[in-house]
Design a protein around this motif. Sequence first.
Motif, mmCIF file in Angstrom:
data_model
loop_
_atom_site.group_PDB
_atom_site.id
_atom_site.type_symbol
_atom_site.label_atom_id
_atom_site.label_comp_id
_atom_site.label_asym_id
_atom_site.label_seq_id
_atom_site.Cartn_x
_atom_site.Cartn_y
_atom_site.Cartn_z
ATOM 1 N N HIS A 62 31.065 41.957 30.890
ATOM 2 C CA HIS A 62 30.579 41.203 32.044
ATOM 3 C C HIS A 62 30.968 39.743 31.823
ATOM 4 O O HIS A 62 30.570 39.132 30.827
ATOM 5 C CB HIS A 62 29.069 41.375 32.187
ATOM 6 N N PHE A 63 31.726 39.182 32.764
ATOM 7 C CA PHE A 63 32.416 37.922 32.547
ATOM 8 C C PHE A 63 31.816 36.757 33.336
ATOM 9 O O PHE A 63 31.247 36.937 34.409
ATOM 10 C CB PHE A 63 33.888 38.057 32.946
ATOM 11 N N SER A 64 32.020 35.572 32.770
ATOM 12 C CA SER A 64 31.775 34.306 33.456
ATOM 13 C C SER A 64 33.125 33.608 33.599
ATOM 14 O O SER A 64 34.148 34.085 33.102
ATOM 15 C CB SER A 64 30.827 33.435 32.635
ATOM 16 N N GLN A 65 33.127 32.450 34.266
ATOM 17 C CA GLN A 65 34.375 31.707 34.398
ATOM 18 C C GLN A 65 34.922 31.286 33.038
ATOM 19 O O GLN A 65 36.128 31.371 32.783
ATOM 20 C CB GLN A 65 34.161 30.482 35.285
ATOM 21 N N SER A 66 34.048 30.826 32.163
ATOM 22 C CA SER A 66 34.508 30.386 30.848
ATOM 23 C C SER A 66 34.996 31.569 30.007
ATOM 24 O O SER A 66 35.887 31.411 29.167
ATOM 25 C CB SER A 66 33.406 29.615 30.118
ATOM 26 N N SER A 67 34.431 32.760 30.212
ATOM 27 C CA SER A 67 34.903 33.956 29.499
ATOM 28 C C SER A 67 36.396 34.155 29.719
ATOM 29 O O SER A 67 37.170 34.334 28.774
ATOM 30 C CB SER A 67 34.195 35.221 29.995
ATOM 31 N N ILE A 68 36.785 34.143 30.979
ATOM 32 C CA ILE A 68 38.174 34.421 31.324
ATOM 33 C C ILE A 68 39.100 33.351 30.769
ATOM 34 O O ILE A 68 40.132 33.647 30.152
ATOM 35 C CB ILE A 68 38.338 34.544 32.850
ATOM 36 N N SER A 69 38.748 32.096 30.960
ATOM 37 C CA SER A 69 39.597 30.996 30.480
ATOM 38 C C SER A 69 39.777 31.047 28.969
ATOM 39 O O SER A 69 40.891 30.902 28.453
ATOM 40 C CB SER A 69 39.000 29.651 30.896
ATOM 41 N N LYS A 70 38.676 31.253 28.242
ATOM 42 C CA LYS A 70 38.742 31.238 26.779
ATOM 43 C C LYS A 70 39.481 32.448 26.217
ATOM 44 O O LYS A 70 40.337 32.320 25.332
ATOM 45 C CB LYS A 70 37.326 31.179 26.203
ATOM 46 N N ILE A 71 39.160 33.623 26.721
ATOM 47 C CA ILE A 71 39.761 34.842 26.172
ATOM 48 C C ILE A 71 41.255 34.898 26.475
ATOM 49 O O ILE A 71 42.075 35.132 25.584
ATOM 50 C CB ILE A 71 39.039 36.097 26.705
ATOM 51 N N PHE A 72 41.637 34.666 27.722
ATOM 52 C CA PHE A 72 43.053 34.761 28.070
ATOM 53 C C PHE A 72 43.848 33.590 27.496
ATOM 54 O O PHE A 72 45.044 33.727 27.210
ATOM 55 C CB PHE A 72 43.228 34.883 29.580
ATOM 56 N N GLY A 73 43.193 32.453 27.315
ATOM 57 C CA GLY A 73 43.847 31.325 26.666
ATOM 58 C C GLY A 73 44.283 31.659 25.255
ATOM 59 O O GLY A 73 45.297 31.155 24.763
ATOM 60 N N LYS A 74 43.518 32.528 24.570
ATOM 61 C CA LYS A 74 43.859 32.964 23.213
ATOM 62 C C LYS A 74 45.200 33.694 23.178
ATOM 63 O O LYS A 74 45.867 33.752 22.143
ATOM 64 C CB LYS A 74 42.786 33.901 22.672
ATOM 65 N N PHE A 75 45.587 34.277 24.311
ATOM 66 C CA PHE A 75 46.803 35.075 24.380
ATOM 67 C C PHE A 75 47.928 34.369 25.138
ATOM 68 O O PHE A 75 48.900 35.001 25.550
ATOM 69 C CB PHE A 75 46.495 36.432 25.029
ATOM 70 N N GLY A 76 47.780 33.079 25.354
ATOM 71 C CA GLY A 76 48.857 32.309 25.955
ATOM 72 C C GLY A 76 48.916 32.348 27.462
ATOM 73 O O GLY A 76 49.963 32.050 28.053
ATOM 74 N N PHE A 77 47.810 32.685 28.119
ATOM 75 C CA PHE A 77 47.752 32.629 29.579
ATOM 76 C C PHE A 77 47.087 31.326 30.012
ATOM 77 O O PHE A 77 46.114 30.875 29.399
ATOM 78 C CB PHE A 77 46.954 33.807 30.142
ATOM 79 N N THR A 78 47.613 30.745 31.087
ATOM 80 C CA THR A 78 47.065 29.508 31.631
ATOM 81 C C THR A 78 46.482 29.761 33.017
ATOM 82 O O THR A 78 47.153 30.342 33.880
ATOM 83 C CB THR A 78 48.159 28.425 31.758
ATOM 84 N N LEU A 79 45.235 29.360 33.220
ATOM 85 C CA LEU A 79 44.600 29.545 34.523
ATOM 86 C C LEU A 79 45.205 28.581 35.533
ATOM 87 O O LEU A 79 45.181 27.372 35.342
ATOM 88 C CB LEU A 79 43.094 29.315 34.410
ATOM 89 N N LYS A 80 45.743 29.135 36.632
ATOM 90 C CA LYS A 80 46.338 28.312 37.688
ATOM 91 C C LYS A 80 45.303 27.938 38.750
ATOM 92 O O LYS A 80 45.156 26.790 39.117
ATOM 93 C CB LYS A 80 47.500 29.064 38.342
ATOM 94 N N PHE A 81 44.606 28.943 39.256
ATOM 95 C CA PHE A 81 43.545 28.701 40.232
ATOM 96 C C PHE A 81 42.674 29.945 40.317
ATOM 97 O O PHE A 81 42.990 30.984 39.747
ATOM 98 C CB PHE A 81 44.106 28.313 41.605
ATOM 99 N N ARG A 82 41.557 29.831 41.018
ATOM 100 C CA ARG A 82 40.652 30.964 41.214
ATOM 101 C C ARG A 82 40.192 30.997 42.667
ATOM 102 O O ARG A 82 40.184 29.979 43.357
ATOM 103 C CB ARG A 82 39.450 30.889 40.259
ATOM 104 N N LYS A 83 39.794 32.176 43.114
ATOM 105 C CA LYS A 83 39.295 32.366 44.473
ATOM 106 C C LYS A 83 38.027 33.204 44.434
ATOM 107 O O LYS A 83 37.900 34.115 43.611
ATOM 108 C CB LYS A 83 40.347 33.079 45.344
ATOM 109 N N GLY A 84 37.099 32.907 45.323
ATOM 110 C CA GLY A 84 35.889 33.702 45.436
ATOM 111 C C GLY A 84 36.065 34.867 46.392
ATOM 112 O O GLY A 84 36.736 34.737 47.415
ATOM 113 N N LEU A 85 35.483 36.006 46.049
ATOM 114 C CA LEU A 85 35.472 37.175 46.932
ATOM 115 C C LEU A 85 34.126 37.201 47.649
ATOM 116 O O LEU A 85 33.153 37.782 47.163
ATOM 117 C CB LEU A 85 35.702 38.452 46.123
ATOM 118 N N MET A 86 34.100 36.554 48.796
ATOM 119 C CA MET A 86 32.817 36.320 49.472
ATOM 120 C C MET A 86 32.144 37.593 49.980
ATOM 121 O O MET A 86 30.924 37.670 50.031
ATOM 122 C CB MET A 86 33.009 35.318 50.610
ATOM 123 N N PHE A 87 32.929 38.601 50.341
ATOM 124 C CA PHE A 87 32.314 39.835 50.832
ATOM 125 C C PHE A 87 31.576 40.580 49.718
ATOM 126 O O PHE A 87 30.672 41.372 49.987
ATOM 127 C CB PHE A 87 33.370 40.745 51.464
#
Length: 287
Positions: A213-238
Amino acid sequence: MDIKPALEFSDRPFLVCKDHTVSGRFFELYKDEEYDLLGTFPRPEKDKLSEYYKSENYISHTDSKESLFDKIYQLVKSYMLQKKMNWIQQEKKSSGSILDIGAGTGDFLLKAKENNWEVFGVEPNSNARNLASKKGLELREDSSEFENGKFDVITMWHVLEHVPDLEVQIKELKRLLKPDGLLVIAVPNFKSYDAKVYKENWAAYDVPRHLYHFSQSSISKIFGKFGFTLKFRKGLMFDSFYVSLLSEKYKSGKPNPVKGVFTGLISNLKAFSTGEYSSLVYFLKNS
């Protein structure tokens, strides 16, 4: 790049949640403070995990339009398919090859094909693959069948929370994605307003099918470990409405559509300023 040793879950459970879909069993969520991540325990054994997906209520593996809820779900899904393509094409100006992992019945890939993408899909559920096949899509059962660095875009729409081993999965994504390729990950956000309202009854915990179960910081930190850079994010309002409607039913044992819709609306209004939508889509660049 090894994140396993860094995942240290607390000794006391964050929440205790019930499986409302299949088994009726209770599962505990433990928190890793460093990654701001929750894990579900105990975990079903690998050979028994599929049993927890055997439910007519598991809508992502069907094209059901029998109930009013199903019809609304399918209508919203149809609208969101093009929205998702627009987001991808905002970052990738020209079409190329796209792999959808956890493709379900294939509707996203059909939309991508309409937008001139070369499409590929992975779906472990045989019933979903059969439904996709009837639509002219031949999905693979496992991503290991694809060669290294093949895809311009890889998508996982509400799939990452289901995978048993994050490290293995992210390394596989890294293997399959081209340099400078785009990775699109959609997951529920346990920091959202509706998650805080419903607590252990929040439908997006969906234990034990959701293992993380993820938070915003979860994704940034975990994927950053593997050389991914967050470009942008979008909310799924529905998603806030869908999840809140289910959560109301889990909480009281009966539907309460007015309260569910109201909670979903408040969640979205708060997210306009906080960014903490019920579900978020992360767009990450491979480097």
